[in-house]
Design a protein around this motif. Structure first.
Motif, PDB file in Angstrom:
ATOM      1  N   TYR A  92      -1.094   0.147  -6.956  1.00  0.00           N
ATOM      2  CA  TYR A  92      -0.925   1.213  -5.961  1.00  0.00           C
ATOM      3  C   TYR A  92       0.102   2.292  -6.324  1.00  0.00           C
ATOM      4  O   TYR A  92      -0.145   3.465  -6.049  1.00  0.00           O
ATOM      5  N   PRO A 115      -9.567   6.550  -2.314  1.00  0.00           N
ATOM      6  CA  PRO A 115      -9.088   5.215  -2.684  1.00  0.00           C
ATOM      7  C   PRO A 115      -7.933   4.772  -1.790  1.00  0.00           C
ATOM      8  O   PRO A 115      -7.881   3.623  -1.345  1.00  0.00           O
ATOM      9  N   VAL A 153      -5.463  -2.808  -7.930  1.00  0.00           N
ATOM     10  CA  VAL A 153      -4.273  -2.954  -7.094  1.00  0.00           C
ATOM     11  C   VAL A 153      -2.998  -2.425  -7.753  1.00  0.00           C
ATOM     12  O   VAL A 153      -1.925  -3.005  -7.620  1.00  0.00           O
ATOM     13  N   SER A 170     -13.362   1.186   4.973  1.00  0.00           N
ATOM     14  CA  SER A 170     -14.378   2.212   4.761  1.00  0.00           C
ATOM     15  C   SER A 170     -15.223   2.420   6.019  1.00  0.00           C
ATOM     16  O   SER A 170     -16.341   2.877   5.952  1.00  0.00           O
ATOM     17  N   VAL A 175      -7.984   1.482   0.911  1.00  0.00           N
ATOM     18  CA  VAL A 175      -7.125   0.292   0.915  1.00  0.00           C
ATOM     19  C   VAL A 175      -6.322   0.186   2.204  1.00  0.00           C
ATOM     20  O   VAL A 175      -5.982  -0.893   2.635  1.00  0.00           O
ATOM     21  N   THR A 176      -6.022   1.312   2.829  1.00  0.00           N
ATOM     22  CA  THR A 176      -5.217   1.231   4.045  1.00  0.00           C
ATOM     23  C   THR A 176      -6.061   1.112   5.308  1.00  0.00           C
ATOM     24  O   THR A 176      -5.739   0.338   6.204  1.00  0.00           O
ATOM     25  N   GLN A 188      -7.058   1.783  -7.923  1.00  0.00           N
ATOM     26  CA  GLN A 188      -7.302   1.208  -6.595  1.00  0.00           C
ATOM     27  C   GLN A 188      -7.893  -0.198  -6.722  1.00  0.00           C
ATOM     28  O   GLN A 188      -7.417  -1.130  -6.080  1.00  0.00           O
ATOM     29  N   SER A 189      -8.913  -0.335  -7.589  1.00  0.00           N
ATOM     30  CA  SER A 189      -9.585  -1.646  -7.647  1.00  0.00           C
ATOM     31  C   SER A 189      -8.715  -2.688  -8.345  1.00  0.00           C
ATOM     32  O   SER A 189      -8.909  -3.881  -8.137  1.00  0.00           O
ATOM     33  N   TYR A 206       0.828  -1.224   0.000  1.00  0.00           N
ATOM     34  CA  TYR A 206       0.000   0.000   0.000  1.00  0.00           C
ATOM     35  C   TYR A 206       0.850   1.257   0.000  1.00  0.00           C
ATOM     36  O   TYR A 206       0.376   2.335  -0.305  1.00  0.00           O
TER      37      TYR A 206
END
Lengths: 272, 256, 312
Positions: free
Chosen positions: A233, B107, A231, B115, B111-112, A228-229, A42
């Motif tokens: 990053y 976004p 991956v 939500s 991911v981190t 994002q979807s 990430y």
């Protein structure tokens, strides 16, 4: 101001700019080091993000200065939409604000309404905009105009009202015809406030550009949600940082214009 | 009170205009439902327990976010405002971070952090911290040296002058920053709920309305509620600001 | 000598009925062409209201004002005003030269002529070569010289000056007084100057009109027969000057002047001008309007930080 002090001042400004950017570079380096240490998908290394960005932006042929398709298909259309809508909003906002500010009663009735409209989160109106204008540029422009309009209107009203009695009296005693009144007295006096509103609106325009694009599926916003979807990053980080760069550049450009237009302001001159 | 009535008249006039244009077919009703329909939905919602819990969740997130933003913004502003070297050193970094819209970070945060409530609070803090930070820096940077000199002349030492002169001088500006931040934080929380599809909250509710096409009344009712909440918070803060800082003419100085 | 200004039965009151405040009551006087007349009166006596009525900035509620025979309604073309507050009277967004050219824009004057005349009049007030600067770059005294130049550039038949030297230091004040007398003599203009300063009125004028407290009425009309050539030191030392000054001072202290016709607010002129302008009065201060103004101010706060940052 004598030459020596001017030179010294320039030196000091250069010096502080150097420190500023040194700190900036140090922050980037720190990022790199932390990312290496963290070793997380990430949180990619800065060098990786920059490399990806260079790939995305500079993959084009030499005759296009190496600029890749992404520049012409993603970045420029996004910017054009944001800036176009912002300019439209400025035009409407200044006209509306001048009319409201010049009237002695209009703001009594419209003030509350405008503060209300300005408190409406523009993002939640996206479904309505999508139904009205369909998914596309029109919807994006509508959303940006709706959300950038109110700060410009309110600042213009405020600026128009800041024309003091002495200036009004002076202008009248000098025989200023009514038809020149707004152009010669009201707008110049209101200009500092109008610029404050324009600058605030510019940042809102970029924000809404991203929102509209995420919702509507185009431009930089689409790339953000796609990366994002899927991956990707490093590329996602790149788009986020690019927005920072664009915001910084646009704000600096507007500031430069402001300095030019408002050169008469005492606080803005070099030897103030 | 008379002026309040005028403002209310304007607001009601707007809703009336909305109703009439839709009823008369000037605006097609599949674009916007008439105001009366939105009003009915609005009233129904106020009796809906689940919806109200969502609103409470939103407001709670907002309150926490604002608190954290104040906790970060004010001390950081004090530090940067009183140490010019630090301020100029951090300038490029701040100027670069500030224009990154909070929404663009969604976004990233998803991911981190996910939500959940953490996500919306984090993003709202990010969005709300700037006005507080800048107003605090500004308040300390713009203090009239004559004011500080006068304080010193009465025998106050540097620390006393800071506490008794610089802080009261800065307070109204900081308060204004907090007020602006409050509006921004609310909009940010609702926006994140909407875009990141949180499990609960006002934004989530509006999202649902938007997804089931034809439930625009739900969208509009939620939006109107959000607007009213933002407006009420702002008005309340303006009012208490005026009461707290009667002596201050922030407007005059802040706009120079 | 012909009559330049004819004020007859001039009355002005703010508000109506119970709350009405009479600022000027039944004033009658004339000013001859080429005269430099001073109106002196206690502060808050309605001098500014009087001047605003004469200049046509506000319509008087009673009586008439005639400029070389023509009834004044609205600001006449050949009249100019110099205000006390030069920092607000000069347009900050225009350079000094553009400020001075301003009134010529509305007359059929070519661009080249405008520029030439502005340069000439700036030179005559001792400000040659500062045309390209902005007003804030000049000292207070110089700024007031610019205002005077701007008032003179259209060669007005009558020049009104409202406490023109009240905001400058004593040294500058003397210089500006001498400048006013010199310019008046060179151009043969008619000047009506309002002041609360007794010495200034005697030193400057050919004629001094003494006003009573509000509502203003004329209590004395003195001819100042000092020599035309005056000097800040010797004139002020002269016996004639001292006795004239004493006379005006005694008049101003007399019960006739000190009586107050009614319970007058401290600053009728300001209160009145606000009302006339239609500015929001205290009880009409709209929560929404102030609210929006404050909000805008809050946003504007964002601008100084950047400029401050980029300057530091």
């Amino acid at each position: 101001m004598s030459i020596t002090t001017a030179a010294a001042k320039r030196g000091r400004i250069l010096g502080s700019a150097a420190v500023t950017w040194l700190v900036f570079a140090a922050a980037l380096l720190l990022w790199e080091l932390i990312a290496i240490g963290a070793d997380s998908v990430y949180f990619p290394r800065m060098t990786e993000i920059v490399a990806t960005g260079a790939d995305v932006l500079l993959s084009g042929p030499a005759w296009r200065l190496m600029l890749g398709d992404a520049v012409f298909d993603i970045v420029l259309p996004s910017l054009a939409t944001a800036l176009g809508a912002w300019a439209l909003s400025a035009l409407i906002g200044v006209a509306l604000g001048t009319a409201l500010g010049r009237s002695s009663w209009a703001m009594d009735y419209c003030g509350t309404l405008i503060s209300f409209l300005r408190s409406v989160p523009p993002v939640t109106l996206m479904p309505a905009f999508m139904v009205m204008f369909g998914i596309g540029v029109q919807m994006e422009i509508a959303a940006i105009v709706f959300s950038t309009l109110w700060p410009i209107v309110l600042n213009t009203v405020d600026g128009v009202r800041s024309v003091d009695q002495v200036k009004t009296d002076t202008a009248r005693s000098l025989g200023t015809p009514r038809r020149y009144w707004i152009g010669m007295i009201v707008l110049p006096a209101a200009m500092p406030k109008i610029f404050a509103g324009l600058r605030l609106s510019l940042s809102i325009a970029i924000l809404l550009m991203v929102v509209a694009e995420i919702v509507g599926g185009s431009g930089i916003g689409l790339r953000l949600s796609t990366t994002q979807s899927t991956v990707q990053y490093p590329e996602m980080w790149f788009w986020v940082l690019l927005l920072g760069v664009l915001g910084y550049a646009l704000n600096s450009a507007l500031l430069a214009v402001e300095r030019l237009v408002l050169g008469w302001q005492p606080t803005r001159g070099d030897d103030a | 009170m008379r002026t309040f009535a005028k403002g209310l008249t304007g607001l009601l006039g707007f809703f009336l205009l909305w109703e009439i244009t839709v009823q008369a077919g000037v605006l097609p009703d599949y674009w916007v439902p008439p105001a009366s329909e939105v009003a009915t939905t609005f009233v129904e919602l106020l009796g809906d327990r689940e919806f109200l819990l969502g609103v409470v969740a939103t407001l709670l997130a907002w309150l926490i976010a604002l608190g954290v933003a104040i906790g970060i913004g004010v001390p950081a502003g004090l530090l940067l405002g009183s140490v010019p070297a630090l301020q100029s050193a951090s300038r490029a970094l701040i100027e670069f971070l500030r224009p990154i819209p909070a929404v663009a970070l969604i976004p990233l945060v998803m991911v981190t952090i996910g939500s959940g409530p953490d996500a919306k609070i984090t993003l709202a803090v990010y969005a709300a911290v700037w006005p507080i930070l800048f107003n605090t820096i500004y308040a300390f940077g713009e203090i009239d040296p004559v004011l500080l000199d006068s304080a010193r002349a009465t025998g106050a030492n540097r620390r006393q002058a800071l506490t008794w002169v610089a802080l009261p001088h800065a307070a109204p500006f900081i308060f204004t920053g907090v007020r602006v931040a409050a509006s921004i934080a609310l909009i940010a929380v609702i926006s994140v709920e909407y875009i990141a599809a949180s499990e609960v909250g006002l934004g989530r509710y509006i999202l649902e309305g938007g997804m089931n096409n034809g439930h625009l009344d739900q969208v509009m009712a939620g939006t109107v509620l959000a607007g009213l909440a933002g407006w009420a918070i702002n008005s309340a803060l303006v009012g208490s600001g005026k009461r707290l800082f009667r002596w201050a003419d922030t407007e005059e100085r802040a706009t120079r | 000598m012909s009559t330049m200004l004819e004020v007859s039965g001039l009355t002005h009151q703010y508000g109506r009925g119970e709350r009405a405040h009479v600022a000027v009551r039944d004033l009658t006087f004339t000013i001859e062409a080429g005269q430099l007349a001073c109106i002196v009166g206690p502060s808050g006596c309605g001098k500014s209201t009087l001047l605003r009525c004469i200049s046509g900035l506000i319509p008087a509620t009673g009586g008439s004002v005639r400029l070389h025979g023509d009834e004044v309604s609205g600001v006449p073309d050949d009249l100019a005003v110099v205000f006390q507050d030069y920092s607000r009277s000069l347009f900050p967004w225009l350079t000094v030269a553009k400020n001075v050219e301003f009134p010529l824009r509305w007359q059929q004057v070519s661009k080249a002529d405008r520029r030439r005349r502005a340069a000439e009049v700036l030179e005559s007030v001792g400000l040659a070569g500062v045309g390209k600067k902005y007003p804030w770059q000049l000292s207070g005294g110089m700024q007031q010289r610019v205002s005077i130049a701007r008032a003179l550039v259209s060669r007005p038949a009558l020049l009104l000056m409202d406490e023109p030297f009240a905001s400058v230091d004593a040294q500058t004040r003397g210089e500006l007084e001498d400048l006013t007398r010199r310019v008046q003599r060179d151009l043969g203009s008619t000047i009506l100057l309002v002041t609360h300063d007794i010495d200034e009125s005697v030193y400057l004028a050919d004629r001094v009109l003494v006003l009573s407290k509000s509502p203003a009425a004329i209590v004395a009309d003195l001819t100042i027969d000092l020599p035309a050539e005056r000097d800040q030191i010797t004139t002020r030392e002269s016996e004639q000057f001292v006795s004239l000054r004493g006379e005006v001072a005694r008049l101003l202290q007399s019960p006739q002047v000190q009586r107050t016709g009614e319970t007058a607010p401290e600053t009728p002129a300001t209160a009145g001008s606000d009302a006339a302008h239609g500015a929001a009065s205290a009880d009409a201060a709209d929560s929404a309007t102030t609210d929006s103004a404050k909000a805008a101010a809050a946003e504007a706060v964002e601008s100084p930080d950047e400029t401050a940052a980029s300057r530091s």
